[in-house]
Design a protein around this motif. Structure first.
Motif, PDB file in Angstrom:
ATOM      1  N   THR A 270       0.818  -1.205   0.000  1.00  0.00           N
ATOM      2  CA  THR A 270       0.000   0.000   0.000  1.00  0.00           C
ATOM      3  C   THR A 270       0.851   1.254   0.000  1.00  0.00           C
ATOM      4  OG1 THR A 270      -1.794  -1.172   1.130  1.00  0.00           O
ATOM      5  CG2 THR A 270      -1.811   1.234   1.247  1.00  0.00           C
ATOM      6  N   VAL A 271       1.837   1.300   0.878  1.00  0.00           N
ATOM      7  CA  VAL A 271       2.704   2.486   0.941  1.00  0.00           C
ATOM      8  C   VAL A 271       3.504   2.625  -0.351  1.00  0.00           C
ATOM      9  CG1 VAL A 271       4.617   3.563   2.173  1.00  0.00           C
ATOM     10  CG2 VAL A 271       2.809   2.412   3.456  1.00  0.00           C
ATOM     11  N   ASP A 272       3.943   1.501  -0.897  1.00  0.00           N
ATOM     12  CA  ASP A 272       4.678   1.516  -2.165  1.00  0.00           C
ATOM     13  C   ASP A 272       3.847   2.181  -3.254  1.00  0.00           C
ATOM     14  OD1 ASP A 272       7.195   0.824  -3.169  1.00  0.00           O
ATOM     15  OD2 ASP A 272       6.481  -1.058  -4.040  1.00  0.00           O
ATOM     16  N   LEU A 273       2.587   1.789  -3.362  1.00  0.00           N
ATOM     17  CA  LEU A 273       1.715   2.358  -4.385  1.00  0.00           C
ATOM     18  C   LEU A 273       1.368   3.819  -4.090  1.00  0.00           C
ATOM     19  CD1 LEU A 273      -0.583  -0.724  -4.995  1.00  0.00           C
ATOM     20  CD2 LEU A 273       0.725   0.468  -6.772  1.00  0.00           C
ATOM     21  N   ILE A 274       1.168   4.144  -2.820  1.00  0.00           N
ATOM     22  CA  ILE A 274       0.811   5.514  -2.456  1.00  0.00           C
ATOM     23  C   ILE A 274       1.893   6.502  -2.872  1.00  0.00           C
ATOM     24  CG2 ILE A 274       0.659   7.033  -0.434  1.00  0.00           C
ATOM     25  CD1 ILE A 274      -1.157   4.942   0.841  1.00  0.00           C
ATOM     26  N   PHE A 275       3.159   6.115  -2.731  1.00  0.00           N
ATOM     27  CA  PHE A 275       4.261   7.008  -3.069  1.00  0.00           C
ATOM     28  C   PHE A 275       4.813   6.775  -4.477  1.00  0.00           C
ATOM     29  CE2 PHE A 275       4.576   7.335   1.629  1.00  0.00           C
ATOM     30  CZ  PHE A 275       4.517   8.725   1.734  1.00  0.00           C
ATOM     31  N   SER A 276       4.119   5.955  -5.273  1.00  0.00           N
ATOM     32  CA  SER A 276       4.623   5.637  -6.614  1.00  0.00           C
ATOM     33  C   SER A 276       4.306   6.698  -7.649  1.00  0.00           C
ATOM     34  CB  SER A 276       4.022   4.301  -7.073  1.00  0.00           C
ATOM     35  OG  SER A 276       2.636   4.449  -7.366  1.00  0.00           O
ATOM     36  N   MET A 297      -4.679  -0.100   8.928  1.00  0.00           N
ATOM     37  CA  MET A 297      -4.888   0.964   7.942  1.00  0.00           C
ATOM     38  C   MET A 297      -4.905   2.372   8.547  1.00  0.00           C
ATOM     39  SD  MET A 297      -7.496  -1.013   5.313  1.00  0.00           S
ATOM     40  CE  MET A 297      -7.347   0.171   3.965  1.00  0.00           C
ATOM     41  N   PRO A 298      -5.561   2.618   9.691  1.00  0.00           N
ATOM     42  CA  PRO A 298      -5.484   3.964  10.266  1.00  0.00           C
ATOM     43  C   PRO A 298      -4.066   4.356  10.656  1.00  0.00           C
ATOM     44  CG  PRO A 298      -7.337   2.768  11.189  1.00  0.00           C
ATOM     45  CD  PRO A 298      -6.526   1.779  10.424  1.00  0.00           C
ATOM     46  N   TYR A 299      -3.316   3.398  11.199  1.00  0.00           N
ATOM     47  CA  TYR A 299      -1.929   3.718  11.581  1.00  0.00           C
ATOM     48  C   TYR A 299      -1.097   4.087  10.368  1.00  0.00           C
ATOM     49  CZ  TYR A 299       2.991   3.093  12.310  1.00  0.00           C
ATOM     50  OH  TYR A 299       4.353   3.306  12.293  1.00  0.00           O
ATOM     51  N   ILE A 300      -1.173   3.285   9.287  1.00  0.00           N
ATOM     52  CA  ILE A 300      -0.303   3.544   8.146  1.00  0.00           C
ATOM     53  C   ILE A 300      -0.692   4.848   7.470  1.00  0.00           C
ATOM     54  CG2 ILE A 300      -1.411   2.470   6.135  1.00  0.00           C
ATOM     55  CD1 ILE A 300       2.211   1.931   7.355  1.00  0.00           C
ATOM     56  N   ALA A 301      -1.975   5.227   7.524  1.00  0.00           N
ATOM     57  CA  ALA A 301      -2.392   6.522   6.988  1.00  0.00           C
ATOM     58  C   ALA A 301      -1.744   7.652   7.786  1.00  0.00           C
ATOM     59  CB  ALA A 301      -3.915   6.644   7.033  1.00  0.00           C
ATOM     60  N   GLU A 302      -1.757   7.509   9.110  1.00  0.00           N
ATOM     61  CA  GLU A 302      -1.141   8.524   9.968  1.00  0.00           C
ATOM     62  C   GLU A 302       0.368   8.609   9.733  1.00  0.00           C
ATOM     63  OE1 GLU A 302      -0.084   8.914  14.692  1.00  0.00           O
ATOM     64  OE2 GLU A 302      -2.053   8.105  14.153  1.00  0.00           O
ATOM     65  N   ARG A 303       1.015   7.445   9.690  1.00  0.00           N
ATOM     66  CA  ARG A 303       2.471   7.431   9.522  1.00  0.00           C
ATOM     67  C   ARG A 303       2.879   7.964   8.150  1.00  0.00           C
ATOM     68  NH1 ARG A 303       7.267   8.517  11.271  1.00  0.00           N
ATOM     69  NH2 ARG A 303       8.889   7.352  10.162  1.00  0.00           N
ATOM     70  N   ASN A 344     -12.261   0.449  14.728  1.00  0.00           N
ATOM     71  CA  ASN A 344     -11.762   1.677  14.109  1.00  0.00           C
ATOM     72  C   ASN A 344     -12.254   1.829  12.667  1.00  0.00           C
ATOM     73  OD1 ASN A 344      -9.588   2.933  16.089  1.00  0.00           O
ATOM     74  ND2 ASN A 344      -9.395   0.705  16.201  1.00  0.00           N
ATOM     75  N   ARG A 345     -13.401   1.261  12.385  1.00  0.00           N
ATOM     76  CA  ARG A 345     -13.909   1.235  11.025  1.00  0.00           C
ATOM     77  C   ARG A 345     -14.160   2.612  10.439  1.00  0.00           C
ATOM     78  NH1 ARG A 345     -17.613  -0.101  14.729  1.00  0.00           N
ATOM     79  NH2 ARG A 345     -19.680   0.899  14.680  1.00  0.00           N
ATOM     80  N   HIS A 346     -14.536   3.577  11.275  1.00  0.00           N
ATOM     81  CA  HIS A 346     -14.810   4.914  10.741  1.00  0.00           C
ATOM     82  C   HIS A 346     -13.534   5.623  10.326  1.00  0.00           C
ATOM     83  CE1 HIS A 346     -19.082   4.765  11.564  1.00  0.00           C
ATOM     84  NE2 HIS A 346     -18.812   4.253  12.744  1.00  0.00           N
ATOM     85  N   GLU A 347     -12.418   5.272  10.931  1.00  0.00           N
ATOM     86  CA  GLU A 347     -11.133   5.822  10.504  1.00  0.00           C
ATOM     87  C   GLU A 347     -10.734   5.253   9.143  1.00  0.00           C
ATOM     88  OE1 GLU A 347      -9.407   8.196  12.064  1.00  0.00           O
ATOM     89  OE2 GLU A 347     -11.039   8.297  13.523  1.00  0.00           O
TER      90      GLU A 347
END
Length: 402
Positions: A270-276, A297-303, A344-347
């Protein structure tokens, strides 16, 4: 309260076991002798042969109906499996017993993303096998019970133009998703950051077909304390089944370590694609994170946002869209059990969560899926439950009720 009667479960990640005639019934005659075929080995086990390679069915891939104490890695015979593993008509009966309406079934012998055919020595044979598997899945497996199976395809990844042509072919036959490696790099192919895959991304965007990225489909499996010899042979980038077959895991960490860490594969992807940069170039791309869980997923979005805030100035990183926005727009999280993620579904986004059954693998709770999924969602409002168990999958797959 259990799931309401009008709510159908659509599992976005199940698996099928290919029966012995899948390829022999479909390959051109010139390929049958070297093509995939089931052979009974000296120990009485059923194993696939292709060219001069051998591919056993690992026992954990077909444990539906067994107790955990009966699980194992040893190869199986077909008569060790219940028929629903390899017979689509019998599978529907198992789905009815389990309270599941529809399932998206990933390959077994070819690897989740078609890895086996990528490694074919004869690439013409590999392409013929890809087409044969896709035709089997669409014309035999899914056609046996319209509306009960989500048509899925794999691609000849060694040739982008051939992949484009096959994607267009299967799209015309009604495919609703394509299984693609969660990372192409361990397979020796260009990364998501290159322009290599752009012609394919363009067709995915044009057709609206989502890309299913299944845990481990790129052959890298986290969690092995690999020995120096295994690493030297490329063992870090072999699948669990390959490394067990080669005896390279005897002095390494147990596979339980890998199973516990499965979500880290799709965090990386996911992070690979986000920054691709590809999500900005192809804004219609959709990715399903199969068997990846959702709690992370909420953590990786924050990080990822924190990294973007501090490090985008000196790197070729988009200045306009935050990673969390890209995650929210382009990715669907898929889970089997994930209590933390549901809390944490709403996040994450109620419209970005889909449920999995994973039949006939070892994480499946068949035949109690509907009961246990319902119990896990007791504190979730009915409208949200309906989205999670059915409506999100139907929307992203473009797979309406018949």
């Amino acid at each position: 309260m259990p799931l309401q009667d009008h709510m159908q479960i659509v599992s976005v990640d199940d698996h099928l076991i290919e029966h012995p005639r899948v390829f022999s019934d479909r390959l051109p005659k010139k390929f049958v002798a070297e093509g995939p075929r089931i052979v009974e080995d000296e120990q009485g086990r059923h194993v696939w042969h292709m060219e001069d390679d051998v591919f056993p069915y690992i026992g954990l891939n077909a444990v539906a109906g067994k107790e955990p104490s009966e699980f194992g890695m040893e190869p199986l015979r077909f008569d060790d499996m219940i028929p629903g593993c390899y017979d689509p008509v019998a599978r529907v009966k198992d789905m009815d017993l389990d309270g599941v309406q529809a399932a998206c079934c990933f390959p077994s012998f070819p690897g989740f993303g078609g890895r086996v055919f990528l490694r074919a020595k004869d690439k013409e044979l590999g392409l013929a096998c890809i087409r044969a598997w896709n035709d089997f899945h669409i014309d035999e497996w899914c056609a046996s019970a319209p509306g009960r199976y989500v048509p899925l395809a794999i691609l000849p990844l060694w040739d982008v133009q051939a992949s484009v042509e096959e994607l267009r072919r299967v799209a015309s036959k009604g495919v609703r998703t394509v299984s693609f490696p969660d990372s192409p790099v361990p397979l020796g192919m260009p990364s998501f950051h290159s322009d290599h895959w752009d012609p394919l991304w363009a067709v995915f965007e044009e057709t609206g077909i989502p890309v299913s990225l299944h845990f481990g489909s790129g052959s890298f499996v986290p969690g092995f304390s690999a020995s120096a010899s295994a690493l030297a042979k490329g063992g870090a980038f072999k699948s669990v089944s390959e490394r067990m077959d080669l005896g390279e895991a005897k002095d390494e960490a147990p596979t339980a370590v890998s199973f516990a860490l499965y979500a880290t594969n799709l965090m990386w992807t996911t992070v690979d694609l986000i920054f691709s940069g590809k999500l900005q170039k192809f804004p219609g791309l959709k990715f399903m994170l199969a068997e990846g869980g959702i709690g992370w997923m909420p953590y990786i979005a924050e990080r990822a946002d924190a990294v973007w805030e501090r490090h985008r100035y000196y790197q070729p990183i988009d200045f306009d869209q935050r990673p969390s926005e890209l995650l929210r727009k382009h990715f669907w999280g898929c889970y089997i059990t994930d209590e933390f993620g549901l809390k944490n579904r709403h996040e994450i986004g109620i419209d970005r969560i889909c449920v999995e059954v994973d039949y006939p693998h070892s994480d499946s709770v068949w035949p109690n899926s509907r009961k246990l999924i319902g119990e896990s969602l007791l504190d979730v409002p009915d409208d949200e439950v309906h989205r999670i168990v059915e409506l999100n999958a139907r929307d992203v797959f473009n797979f309406p009720r018949l």
